[in-house]
Scaffold this motif. Structure first.
Motif, PDB file in Angstrom:
ATOM      1  N   TRP A  21       0.800  -1.214  -0.047  1.00  0.00           N
ATOM      2  CA  TRP A  21       0.122  -0.022   0.041  1.00  0.00           C
ATOM      3  C   TRP A  21       0.838   1.152   0.003  1.00  0.00           C
ATOM      4  O   TRP A  21       0.462   2.285  -0.578  1.00  0.00           O
ATOM      5  CB  TRP A  21      -0.901  -0.030   1.073  1.00  0.00           C
ATOM      6  N   ALA A  22       2.056   1.128   0.594  1.00  0.00           N
ATOM      7  CA  ALA A  22       2.928   2.215   0.479  1.00  0.00           C
ATOM      8  C   ALA A  22       3.461   2.566  -1.040  1.00  0.00           C
ATOM      9  O   ALA A  22       3.280   3.737  -1.417  1.00  0.00           O
ATOM     10  CB  ALA A  22       4.147   2.193   1.385  1.00  0.00           C
ATOM     11  N   LEU A  23       3.643   1.399  -1.760  1.00  0.00           N
ATOM     12  CA  LEU A  23       3.888   1.443  -3.007  1.00  0.00           C
ATOM     13  C   LEU A  23       2.888   2.132  -3.711  1.00  0.00           C
ATOM     14  O   LEU A  23       2.823   3.091  -4.903  1.00  0.00           O
ATOM     15  CB  LEU A  23       4.531   0.271  -3.606  1.00  0.00           C
ATOM     16  N   MET A  24       1.718   1.628  -3.554  1.00  0.00           N
ATOM     17  CA  MET A  24       0.382   2.136  -4.403  1.00  0.00           C
ATOM     18  C   MET A  24       0.131   3.664  -4.032  1.00  0.00           C
ATOM     19  O   MET A  24       0.111   4.470  -4.842  1.00  0.00           O
ATOM     20  CB  MET A  24      -0.800   1.512  -3.735  1.00  0.00           C
ATOM     21  N   ASP A  25       0.427   4.022  -2.839  1.00  0.00           N
ATOM     22  CA  ASP A  25       0.333   5.431  -2.694  1.00  0.00           C
ATOM     23  C   ASP A  25       1.193   6.345  -3.287  1.00  0.00           C
ATOM     24  O   ASP A  25       1.027   7.264  -3.882  1.00  0.00           O
ATOM     25  CB  ASP A  25       0.444   5.702  -1.114  1.00  0.00           C
ATOM     26  N   ARG A  26       2.646   5.994  -3.482  1.00  0.00           N
ATOM     27  CA  ARG A  26       3.682   6.613  -4.208  1.00  0.00           C
ATOM     28  C   ARG A  26       3.120   6.571  -5.726  1.00  0.00           C
ATOM     29  O   ARG A  26       3.382   7.750  -6.379  1.00  0.00           O
ATOM     30  CB  ARG A  26       4.906   5.688  -4.029  1.00  0.00           C
ATOM     31  N   GLU A  27       2.678   5.337  -6.194  1.00  0.00           N
ATOM     32  CA  GLU A  27       2.263   5.537  -7.635  1.00  0.00           C
ATOM     33  C   GLU A  27       1.030   6.294  -8.062  1.00  0.00           C
ATOM     34  O   GLU A  27       0.538   6.521  -9.120  1.00  0.00           O
ATOM     35  CB  GLU A  27       2.181   4.267  -8.079  1.00  0.00           C
ATOM     36  N   THR A  28       0.261   6.615  -6.926  1.00  0.00           N
ATOM     37  CA  THR A  28      -1.165   7.258  -7.305  1.00  0.00           C
ATOM     38  C   THR A  28      -1.203   8.614  -6.558  1.00  0.00           C
ATOM     39  O   THR A  28      -2.283   9.173  -6.350  1.00  0.00           O
ATOM     40  CB  THR A  28      -2.292   6.414  -6.732  1.00  0.00           C
ATOM     41  N   ASP A  29       0.112   9.282  -6.386  1.00  0.00           N
ATOM     42  CA  ASP A  29       0.043  10.508  -5.574  1.00  0.00           C
ATOM     43  C   ASP A  29      -0.662  10.708  -4.362  1.00  0.00           C
ATOM     44  O   ASP A  29      -1.425  11.401  -4.114  1.00  0.00           O
ATOM     45  CB  ASP A  29      -0.333  11.657  -6.544  1.00  0.00           C
ATOM     46  N   GLY A  30      -0.832   9.536  -3.422  1.00  0.00           N
ATOM     47  CA  GLY A  30      -1.404   9.387  -2.372  1.00  0.00           C
ATOM     48  C   GLY A  30      -2.817   9.349  -2.197  1.00  0.00           C
ATOM     49  O   GLY A  30      -3.421   9.578  -1.356  1.00  0.00           O
ATOM     50  N   GLN A  31      -3.279   8.742  -3.372  1.00  0.00           N
ATOM     51  CA  GLN A  31      -4.906   8.668  -3.561  1.00  0.00           C
ATOM     52  C   GLN A  31      -5.422   7.085  -3.542  1.00  0.00           C
ATOM     53  O   GLN A  31      -6.542   6.851  -4.050  1.00  0.00           O
ATOM     54  CB  GLN A  31      -5.331   9.165  -4.998  1.00  0.00           C
ATOM     55  N   ALA A  32      -4.349   6.236  -3.250  1.00  0.00           N
ATOM     56  CA  ALA A  32      -4.792   4.875  -3.139  1.00  0.00           C
ATOM     57  C   ALA A  32      -5.997   4.530  -2.529  1.00  0.00           C
ATOM     58  O   ALA A  32      -6.768   3.687  -3.130  1.00  0.00           O
ATOM     59  CB  ALA A  32      -3.400   3.892  -2.802  1.00  0.00           C
ATOM     60  N   HIS A  33      -6.153   4.923  -1.269  1.00  0.00           N
ATOM     61  CA  HIS A  33      -7.177   4.480  -0.676  1.00  0.00           C
ATOM     62  C   HIS A  33      -8.542   5.361  -1.046  1.00  0.00           C
ATOM     63  O   HIS A  33      -9.645   4.830  -1.010  1.00  0.00           O
ATOM     64  CB  HIS A  33      -7.179   4.719   0.889  1.00  0.00           C
ATOM     65  N   THR A  34      -8.442   6.387  -1.491  1.00  0.00           N
ATOM     66  CA  THR A  34      -9.573   7.061  -2.060  1.00  0.00           C
ATOM     67  C   THR A  34     -10.127   6.711  -3.226  1.00  0.00           C
ATOM     68  O   THR A  34     -11.222   6.138  -3.489  1.00  0.00           O
ATOM     69  CB  THR A  34      -9.119   8.620  -2.439  1.00  0.00           C
ATOM     70  N   LEU A  35      -9.102   6.131  -4.040  1.00  0.00           N
ATOM     71  CA  LEU A  35      -9.669   5.437  -5.379  1.00  0.00           C
ATOM     72  C   LEU A  35     -10.213   3.916  -4.939  1.00  0.00           C
ATOM     73  O   LEU A  35     -11.202   3.766  -5.740  1.00  0.00           O
ATOM     74  CB  LEU A  35      -8.327   5.327  -6.238  1.00  0.00           C
ATOM     75  N   ARG A  36      -9.516   3.389  -4.072  1.00  0.00           N
ATOM     76  CA  ARG A  36     -10.134   2.043  -3.739  1.00  0.00           C
ATOM     77  C   ARG A  36     -11.364   2.298  -3.076  1.00  0.00           C
ATOM     78  O   ARG A  36     -12.282   1.346  -3.429  1.00  0.00           O
ATOM     79  CB  ARG A  36      -9.257   1.556  -2.522  1.00  0.00           C
ATOM     80  N   ASN A  37     -11.776   3.299  -2.328  1.00  0.00           N
ATOM     81  CA  ASN A  37     -13.168   3.357  -1.745  1.00  0.00           C
ATOM     82  C   ASN A  37     -13.966   3.800  -2.929  1.00  0.00           C
ATOM     83  O   ASN A  37     -15.199   3.522  -2.870  1.00  0.00           O
ATOM     84  CB  ASN A  37     -13.100   4.302  -0.858  1.00  0.00           C
ATOM     85  N   GLU A  38     -13.636   4.587  -3.845  1.00  0.00           N
ATOM     86  CA  GLU A  38     -14.369   5.033  -5.128  1.00  0.00           C
ATOM     87  C   GLU A  38     -14.868   3.695  -5.880  1.00  0.00           C
ATOM     88  O   GLU A  38     -15.924   3.551  -6.486  1.00  0.00           O
ATOM     89  CB  GLU A  38     -13.882   6.067  -5.989  1.00  0.00           C
ATOM     90  N   LEU A  39     -13.746   2.853  -6.005  1.00  0.00           N
ATOM     91  CA  LEU A  39     -13.992   1.695  -6.816  1.00  0.00           C
ATOM     92  C   LEU A  39     -15.198   0.637  -6.185  1.00  0.00           C
ATOM     93  O   LEU A  39     -15.882   0.013  -6.753  1.00  0.00           O
ATOM     94  CB  LEU A  39     -12.696   0.787  -7.110  1.00  0.00           C
ATOM     95  N   LYS A  40     -15.134   0.742  -4.775  1.00  0.00           N
ATOM     96  CA  LYS A  40     -15.990  -0.048  -4.267  1.00  0.00           C
ATOM     97  C   LYS A  40     -17.614   0.163  -4.554  1.00  0.00           C
ATOM     98  O   LYS A  40     -18.481  -0.682  -4.505  1.00  0.00           O
ATOM     99  CB  LYS A  40     -16.084  -0.292  -2.768  1.00  0.00           C
ATOM    100  N   GLY A  41     -17.822   1.249  -5.238  1.00  0.00           N
ATOM    101  CA  GLY A  41     -19.201   1.627  -5.736  1.00  0.00           C
ATOM    102  C   GLY A  41     -19.453   1.216  -6.892  1.00  0.00           C
ATOM    103  O   GLY A  41     -20.655   1.438  -7.538  1.00  0.00           O
ATOM    104  N   HIS A  42     -18.691   0.529  -7.722  1.00  0.00           N
ATOM    105  CA  HIS A  42     -19.101  -0.209  -8.970  1.00  0.00           C
ATOM    106  C   HIS A  42     -18.849  -1.596  -8.817  1.00  0.00           C
ATOM    107  O   HIS A  42     -18.405  -2.239  -7.847  1.00  0.00           O
ATOM    108  CB  HIS A  42     -17.777   0.131  -9.846  1.00  0.00           C
ATOM    109  N   GLN A  43     -19.545  -2.118  -9.908  1.00  0.00           N
ATOM    110  CA  GLN A  43     -19.637  -3.859  -9.782  1.00  0.00           C
ATOM    111  C   GLN A  43     -19.152  -4.346 -11.202  1.00  0.00           C
ATOM    112  O   GLN A  43     -19.322  -3.651 -12.202  1.00  0.00           O
ATOM    113  CB  GLN A  43     -21.182  -4.225  -9.641  1.00  0.00           C
ATOM    114  N   THR A  44     -18.703  -5.473 -10.993  1.00  0.00           N
ATOM    115  CA  THR A  44     -18.084  -6.196 -12.170  1.00  0.00           C
ATOM    116  C   THR A  44     -19.189  -6.856 -13.026  1.00  0.00           C
ATOM    117  O   THR A  44     -19.255  -8.237 -12.955  1.00  0.00           O
ATOM    118  CB  THR A  44     -17.006  -7.295 -11.843  1.00  0.00           C
ATOM    119  N   GLU A  45     -20.192  -6.113 -13.555  1.00  0.00           N
ATOM    120  CA  GLU A  45     -21.312  -6.629 -14.249  1.00  0.00           C
ATOM    121  C   GLU A  45     -22.100  -5.498 -15.164  1.00  0.00           C
ATOM    122  O   GLU A  45     -21.785  -4.424 -15.074  1.00  0.00           O
ATOM    123  CB  GLU A  45     -22.321  -7.272 -13.300  1.00  0.00           C
ATOM    124  N   ILE A  46     -23.004  -5.992 -15.905  1.00  0.00           N
ATOM    125  CA  ILE A  46     -23.697  -4.717 -16.608  1.00  0.00           C
ATOM    126  C   ILE A  46     -25.042  -5.102 -15.965  1.00  0.00           C
ATOM    127  O   ILE A  46     -25.621  -5.927 -15.831  1.00  0.00           O
ATOM    128  CB  ILE A  46     -23.370  -4.798 -18.186  1.00  0.00           C
TER     129      ILE A  46
END
Length: 232
Positions: free
Chosen positions: A207-232
């Motif tokens: 997660w430290a690496l993810m934060d570096r590669e996403t400019d500190g947005q890893a957990h924010t983006l992770r939480n946003e992704l939870k609002g989407h589903q792998t289906e149509i």
């Protein structure tokens, strides 16, 4: 491995054996209940788990029914990487207008959508697969080069249990349903899997690496992704 299991109260369930699963995971999707189990899960354990969660699973099924949007002329996928829609035509036949990033499913104006739901669902999934194969591998390659990652190869799959995965040999698998997401979340998933080429776990170092590669947005983006589903 996948197989079907019929239950007197829940109907037909799709069972998937996933080597990376650590517990039984239950989800309601557009085409029914999907149960993911770790390898070696006994039939008795699976049935006991289903029996213990029957009411919860029924509620999940009902929520899916209530939320499901029919596929008709109002249906669309509209993101910054893909615009897919159904459009009416005076012709008697269905046909496609497709380019990278765009797809029109042209339907007779008199289409009986209630009778065509399953067929249209399969058509849309196939168009997502085609778009994903055209768009995602070059995007992954560009991100890997930009951030200094290396991977073995990439494949596009129809997974509805995860957006992506990375094997121990650094083969990256991506779900075609990524094409329903905005590009910032697609890039988050791609970077997530690229980071797994360095840390094959979800340790603090990962997660430290993810934060570096996403400019500190890893957990924010992770939480946003939870609002989407792998289906149509």
């Amino acid at each position: 491995m996948q197989y079907l299991l019929k239950d007197s109260q829940l109907g037909t369930l799709r069972i998937s054996v996933n080597p990376r699963a650590r517990r039984i995971i239950m989800r309601a999707t557009a085409d029914g209940l999907r149960i993911t189990v770790p390898p070696g899960t006994s039939h008795t354990t699976l049935i006991d788990t289903l029996n213990a969660h029957t009411e919860e699973l029924k509620a999940m099924q009902q929520r899916q029914v209530n939320q499901k949007h029919p596929i008709d002329f109002n249906y669309q996928i509209h993101t910054d990487l893909l615009q897919l829609r159904l459009v009416p035509s005076n012709r008697a036949a269905f046909y496609l207008n497709r380019h990278i990033g765009q797809c029109e499913i042209v339907c007779p104006a008199t289409t009986d959508f209630a009778a065509r739901q399953s067929w249209l669902h399969d058509i849309i999934v196939e168009q997502l697969r085609i778009q994903a194969k055209a768009i995602l591998p070059p995007r992954l390659k560009a991100l890997a080069e930009k951030h200094g990652f290396q991977y073995e190869r990439v494949s596009i799959q129809s997974s509805q249990t995860r957006w992506g995965s990375c094997s121990g040999r650094n083969t990256i698998n991506l779900s075609l349903y990524l094409m329903t997401l905005p590009s910032r979340l697609i890039d988050y998933v791609l970077l997530h899997e690229l980071c797994h080429t360095v840390h094959h776990d979800h340790s603090p170092q990962f997660w430290a690496l993810m934060d570096r590669e996403t400019d500190g947005q890893a957990h924010t983006l992770r939480n946003e992704l939870k609002g989407h589903q792998t289906e149509i």
